[in-house]
Motif scaffolding. Sequence first.
Motif, PDB file in Angstrom:
ATOM      1  N   LEU A 232       0.827  -1.025  -0.065  1.00 48.72           N
ATOM      2  CA  LEU A 232      -0.071   0.117  -0.017  1.00 48.72           C
ATOM      3  C   LEU A 232       0.809   1.376  -0.052  1.00 48.72           C
ATOM      4  N   ALA A 233       0.307   2.306  -0.876  1.00 46.75           N
ATOM      5  CA  ALA A 233       0.988   3.536  -0.621  1.00 46.75           C
ATOM      6  C   ALA A 233       0.010   4.741  -0.911  1.00 46.75           C
ATOM      7  N   PHE A 234       0.254   5.745  -0.124  1.00 47.76           N
ATOM      8  CA  PHE A 234      -0.597   7.101  -0.227  1.00 47.76           C
ATOM      9  C   PHE A 234       0.029   8.074  -1.232  1.00 47.76           C
ATOM     10  N   SER A 235      -0.536   8.336  -2.069  1.00 45.67           N
ATOM     11  CA  SER A 235      -0.410   9.693  -2.784  1.00 45.67           C
ATOM     12  C   SER A 235       0.088  10.881  -1.790  1.00 45.67           C
ATOM     13  N   PRO A 236       0.945  11.849  -2.184  1.00 45.88           N
ATOM     14  CA  PRO A 236       1.500  12.682  -1.289  1.00 45.88           C
ATOM     15  C   PRO A 236       0.270  13.740  -0.970  1.00 45.88           C
ATOM     16  N   ASP A 237      -0.585  13.896  -1.686  1.00 47.51           N
ATOM     17  CA  ASP A 237      -1.751  14.973  -1.606  1.00 47.51           C
ATOM     18  C   ASP A 237      -2.783  14.270  -0.664  1.00 47.51           C
ATOM     19  N   THR A 238      -2.823  13.129  -0.510  1.00 48.75           N
ATOM     20  CA  THR A 238      -3.615  12.185   0.295  1.00 48.75           C
ATOM     21  C   THR A 238      -5.084  11.966  -0.313  1.00 48.75           C
ATOM     22  N   THR A 239      -5.213  12.442  -1.762  1.00 51.10           N
ATOM     23  CA  THR A 239      -6.461  12.309  -2.271  1.00 51.10           C
ATOM     24  C   THR A 239      -6.574  10.892  -2.898  1.00 51.10           C
ATOM     25  N   HIS A 240      -5.404   9.965  -2.979  1.00 53.01           N
ATOM     26  CA  HIS A 240      -5.342   8.703  -3.736  1.00 53.01           C
ATOM     27  C   HIS A 240      -4.451   7.888  -2.973  1.00 53.01           C
ATOM     28  N   PHE A 241      -4.789   6.466  -3.083  1.00 54.78           N
ATOM     29  CA  PHE A 241      -3.556   5.493  -2.725  1.00 54.78           C
ATOM     30  C   PHE A 241      -3.482   4.294  -3.486  1.00 54.78           C
ATOM     31  N   ALA A 242      -2.647   3.515  -3.620  1.00 56.93           N
ATOM     32  CA  ALA A 242      -2.241   2.578  -4.297  1.00 56.93           C
ATOM     33  C   ALA A 242      -2.175   1.034  -3.603  1.00 56.93           C
ATOM     34  N   SER A 243      -2.526  -0.026  -4.393  1.00 56.90           N
ATOM     35  CA  SER A 243      -2.392  -1.252  -3.454  1.00 56.90           C
ATOM     36  C   SER A 243      -1.814  -2.098  -4.656  1.00 56.90           C
ATOM     37  N   GLY A 244      -1.318  -3.076  -4.047  1.00 58.73           N
ATOM     38  CA  GLY A 244      -0.365  -4.280  -5.026  1.00 58.73           C
ATOM     39  C   GLY A 244      -0.975  -5.438  -4.249  1.00 58.73           C
ATOM     40  N   SER A 245      -1.319  -6.429  -5.100  1.00 56.58           N
ATOM     41  CA  SER A 245      -1.717  -7.628  -4.554  1.00 56.58           C
ATOM     42  C   SER A 245      -1.243  -8.914  -5.269  1.00 56.58           C
ATOM     43  N   SER A 246      -1.397 -10.279  -4.621  1.00 61.29           N
ATOM     44  CA  SER A 246      -1.074 -11.400  -5.303  1.00 61.29           C
ATOM     45  C   SER A 246      -2.059 -11.781  -6.228  1.00 61.29           C
ATOM     46  N   ALA A 275       5.075   2.236  -4.975  1.00 61.15           N
ATOM     47  CA  ALA A 275       5.396   3.708  -4.275  1.00 61.15           C
ATOM     48  C   ALA A 275       5.273   4.749  -5.195  1.00 61.15           C
ATOM     49  N   TYR A 276       5.152   5.736  -4.700  1.00 62.01           N
ATOM     50  CA  TYR A 276       4.716   7.193  -5.503  1.00 62.01           C
ATOM     51  C   TYR A 276       5.916   7.828  -5.636  1.00 62.01           C
ATOM     52  N   SER A 277       6.130   8.574  -6.677  1.00 66.67           N
ATOM     53  CA  SER A 277       6.967   9.824  -6.753  1.00 66.67           C
ATOM     54  C   SER A 277       6.577  10.786  -5.681  1.00 66.67           C
ATOM     55  N   GLU A 278       7.750  11.814  -5.618  1.00 65.20           N
ATOM     56  CA  GLU A 278       7.525  12.849  -4.535  1.00 65.20           C
ATOM     57  C   GLU A 278       6.294  13.447  -4.768  1.00 65.20           C
ATOM     58  N   ASP A 279       6.142  13.954  -6.165  1.00 64.05           N
ATOM     59  CA  ASP A 279       4.961  14.771  -6.523  1.00 64.05           C
ATOM     60  C   ASP A 279       3.636  14.104  -6.690  1.00 64.05           C
ATOM     61  N   GLY A 280       3.690  12.651  -6.668  1.00 58.47           N
ATOM     62  CA  GLY A 280       2.491  11.763  -6.843  1.00 58.47           C
ATOM     63  C   GLY A 280       2.085  11.623  -8.295  1.00 58.47           C
ATOM     64  N   SER A 281       2.626  12.008  -9.264  1.00 58.17           N
ATOM     65  CA  SER A 281       2.295  12.140 -10.550  1.00 58.17           C
ATOM     66  C   SER A 281       2.634  10.707 -11.119  1.00 58.17           C
ATOM     67  N   ARG A 282       3.483   9.881 -10.420  1.00 54.78           N
ATOM     68  CA  ARG A 282       4.043   8.574 -11.034  1.00 54.78           C
ATOM     69  C   ARG A 282       3.668   7.448  -9.924  1.00 54.78           C
ATOM     70  N   LEU A 283       3.698   6.296 -10.288  1.00 58.00           N
ATOM     71  CA  LEU A 283       3.658   5.154  -9.315  1.00 58.00           C
ATOM     72  C   LEU A 283       4.539   4.172  -9.754  1.00 58.00           C
ATOM     73  N   ALA A 284       5.308   3.644  -9.087  1.00 61.41           N
ATOM     74  CA  ALA A 284       6.237   2.553  -9.390  1.00 61.41           C
ATOM     75  C   ALA A 284       5.703   1.238  -8.657  1.00 61.41           C
ATOM     76  N   THR A 285       5.577   0.254  -9.613  1.00 63.12           N
ATOM     77  CA  THR A 285       5.003  -1.089  -8.927  1.00 63.12           C
ATOM     78  C   THR A 285       6.193  -2.390  -9.262  1.00 63.12           C
ATOM     79  N   VAL A 286       6.217  -2.985  -8.444  1.00 64.32           N
ATOM     80  CA  VAL A 286       7.312  -4.350  -8.662  1.00 64.32           C
ATOM     81  C   VAL A 286       6.583  -5.685  -8.375  1.00 64.32           C
ATOM     82  N   SER A 287       7.158  -6.554  -8.934  1.00 67.33           N
ATOM     83  CA  SER A 287       6.300  -8.058  -8.861  1.00 67.33           C
ATOM     84  C   SER A 287       7.390  -9.112  -8.951  1.00 67.33           C
TER      85      SER A 287
END
Length: 300
Positions: A232-246, A275-287
């Motif tokens: 899980l990761a929160f966007s820096p502006d708290t409006t969104h969050f991301a989740s990764g799953s199996s 993981a979000y970038s500092e400005d929240g405009s990009r999201l990194a995912t790994v698998s």
Amino acid sequence: MSYRLLHSKRDAHEDAIWSVAWSKRGNRILTGSVDDTIKIWNGDTYGETHLLEGHQLGVLSIDISPDGSTAVSTSLDSQIRFWDLMHHMKTEDRTIDAGPVEAWTAAYSPDGRHVATGSHSGNVNIWSTEEGKKERTFETRGKFIMSVAYSPNGLLLACGAENGAVHVFDVPTGRLLHSLQGHSMCVRTMTFSPDSNLLLTGSDDKRINIYDVHHANCISNLAGHQSWILSLAFSPDTTHFASGSSDKRAKIWDLKARQCLHTCNDHEDQVWGVAYSEDGSRLATVSEDRTLNIYQTSSG
């Protein structure tokens, strides 16, 4: 608002990638793998810049210090290692031998002076980053602690256990404030909102819970993934969050609407890290599929 895959680095590691972190300063992406290595990637070009070696049994978790100068990693080899990101090297004098299964996931305190790790004994250990020594232990009297998170204001420390329990401690006093109910299975991931008011938790019960940490109540229970929630990761502006799953998917959620905005279907195996970038405009995912993906998360 658009969501699209910007970059996909296949075979980013030689084995499954279990962790990712994106620095708030310096614009670096760090990935940790079962191949025992940590890689540093340029946050603009996504090219690999450095390879960090030292662990023996796979890298479980990575976190980057708030000032972006160092990183901490944990491994199945029972060691906590610190890395100098300015000179791209390990700091040998600060490698901690935590003991068997005494350092599962690691998280920096917001002031960068401490690292918290969950342990098999059900405790959270607090280590000094300066001296590399254990300073305090927060006891839950519970099961294996699989996840830990500091609130951004530094006042709270949360941990999630193998049996679904979520505990919240007062950092200054070490007192257990709340034991939160709501999960029936292992809590593998958690994160606080940037304003420190909310706690997100993800569990093997396929649910994401949103807790009001000050009133100790679960304000939302989100379903949408088909299997374990791993990250899980929160966007820096708290409006969104991301989740990764199996279930091989990453999802982006609208916090206010409590609904999924976009599902990323580009991985071929379970998504261990987001993981979000500092400005929240990009999201990194790994698998588990050894791929590092970068997504655009906003019109910016």
